[in-house]
Scaffold this active site. Structure first.
Site, PDB file in Angstrom:
ATOM      1  CG  ASP A   1       0.987  -5.727  -2.102  1.00  0.00           C
ATOM      2  OD1 ASP A   1       0.036  -4.945  -2.327  1.00  0.00           O
ATOM      3  OD2 ASP A   1       0.830  -6.936  -1.862  1.00  0.00           O
ATOM      4  N   GLY A   2       0.821  -2.824  -0.497  1.00  0.00           N
ATOM      5  CA  GLY A   2       0.322  -2.513   0.830  1.00  0.00           C
ATOM      6  C   GLY A   2      -0.218  -1.110   1.018  1.00  0.00           C
TER       7      GLY A   2
ATOM      8  CG  HIS B   1      -2.743   4.512  -4.174  1.00  0.00           C
ATOM      9  ND1 HIS B   1      -2.105   3.295  -4.180  1.00  0.00           N
ATOM     10  CD2 HIS B   1      -4.059   4.253  -4.455  1.00  0.00           C
ATOM     11  CE1 HIS B   1      -2.982   2.332  -4.451  1.00  0.00           C
ATOM     12  NE2 HIS B   1      -4.162   2.897  -4.623  1.00  0.00           N
TER      13      HIS B   1
ATOM     14  CD  GLU C   1      -1.903  -8.947 -14.725  1.00  0.00           C
ATOM     15  OE1 GLU C   1      -1.106  -8.123 -14.226  1.00  0.00           O
ATOM     16  OE2 GLU C   1      -1.571  -9.785 -15.596  1.00  0.00           O
TER      17      GLU C   1
ATOM     18  CG  LEU D   1      19.122   4.566  -8.889  1.00  0.00           C
ATOM     19  CD1 LEU D   1      19.643   3.158  -8.610  1.00  0.00           C
ATOM     20  CD2 LEU D   1      18.277   5.055  -7.716  1.00  0.00           C
TER      21      LEU D   1
ATOM     22  NE  ARG E   1       3.405  -9.004  -3.305  1.00  0.00           N
ATOM     23  CZ  ARG E   1       2.564  -9.189  -4.303  1.00  0.00           C
ATOM     24  NH1 ARG E   1       2.963  -9.846  -5.371  1.00  0.00           N
ATOM     25  NH2 ARG E   1       1.332  -8.731  -4.256  1.00  0.00           N
TER      26      ARG E   1
ATOM     27  NE  ARG F   1      -0.427 -12.536  -5.049  1.00  0.00           N
ATOM     28  CZ  ARG F   1      -1.134 -12.502  -3.931  1.00  0.00           C
ATOM     29  NH1 ARG F   1      -1.013 -13.485  -3.038  1.00  0.00           N
ATOM     30  NH2 ARG F   1      -1.953 -11.511  -3.667  1.00  0.00           N
TER      31      ARG F   1
ATOM     32  CB  SER G   1       2.119 -10.179  -8.677  1.00  0.00           C
ATOM     33  OG  SER G   1       1.581 -10.618  -7.462  1.00  0.00           O
TER      34      SER G   1
END
Length: 244
Positions: free
Chosen positions: A11-12, A28, A58, A122, A179, A185, A187
């Site tokens: 996020d961010g 992005h 969403e 990985l 997060r 949260r 989400s």
């Protein structure tokens, strides 16, 4: 005490770009670079599984231009990075509903998943058009169809059989959830899987989340006591004081 499986809500990006008076698309693109850094950090730390929340179910409600740019960026990143990741022992998996994506993007996803690896250092799960509630409902529907067909006894359905129909099967559940961006949260991300996961929230915006920030999360995790319903004495193996 290194977590086997780390899950991250990235996020961010938009706020990072806004701070620099640039469009969200700029953030992005910077976020893709952060993904590369974290994958490299996971390999060095010997983390086995990394799950990234790239695009939620969403997120389709975002402005059309931003969604279109995200899809284009996703396709370009796959074409550019997938072969190199496979060469470095990184196996890619995608979780989520793929039907809304273009045939070109779905083909690129399938091709990257089928890449041959000499060794797996990985496993990276990329959650796209994913939601935790969708995952649970999807598993329930699969079990219901199997029961209706007479393949399983409904009374025999338990936690183990349910988990086998979730998107992350057969991988271990996340040990550490991160997060970025300061929000506290989850989400709608991996709702079933995060029952006993250690949660870590950081104000660092995703494009700035580098190996130093990742190591800070790992260090915090190493200090946590994971009891899974037991007492501290049971976890440590020390005799517990008698109750008076």
């Amino acid at each position: 005490r290194t977590p086997r499986h780390v899950a991250i809500v990235m996020d961010g990006n938009g706020r990072w770009a806004k701070q620099r008076h640039r469009p969200r698309a700029f953030g992005h693109r910077a976020g893709v670079q952060a993904v590369r850094k974290v994958i490299e950090a996971c390999i060095r730390a010997k983390v086995e599984v990394l799950t990234l929340f790239a695009f939620s179910s969403e997120n389709w409600s975002r402005p059309e231009g931003e969604v279109r740019h995200l899809m284009d960026l996703f396709l370009r990143a796959l074409r550019k990075e997938a072969r190199e990741l496979a060469g470095n022992g990184v196996r890619l998996r995608f979780i989520g509903e793929r039907n809304r994506f273009s045939p070109e993007l779905r083909a690129a996803m399938a091709e990257s998943e089928s890449a041959a690896l000499n060794e797996v250092r990985l496993t990276v799960n990329i959650a796209v058009n994913y939601g935790g509630r969708w995952d649970i409902v999807n598993a329930a529907q699969a079990l219901a169809r199997a029961a209706r067909a007479g393949l399983i006894d409904p009374d025999a359905i338990d936690q183990t059989s349910f988990e086998q129909h979730l998107s992350l099967a057969p991988l271990p559940e996340p040990d550490l959830f991160i997060r970025t961006g300061g929000e506290a949260r989850i989400s709608n991300f991996l709702l079933w899987h995060l029952a006993y996961t250690e949660l870590y929230f950081t104000p660092v915006l995703w494009p700035d989340f580098d190996e130093t920030a990742f190591r800070a999360a790992l260090n915090e995790f190493a200090q946590r006591e994971r009891r899974f319903g037991k007492t501290s004495a049971q976890v440590s193996g020390k005799p517990e004081a008698a109750n008076v």
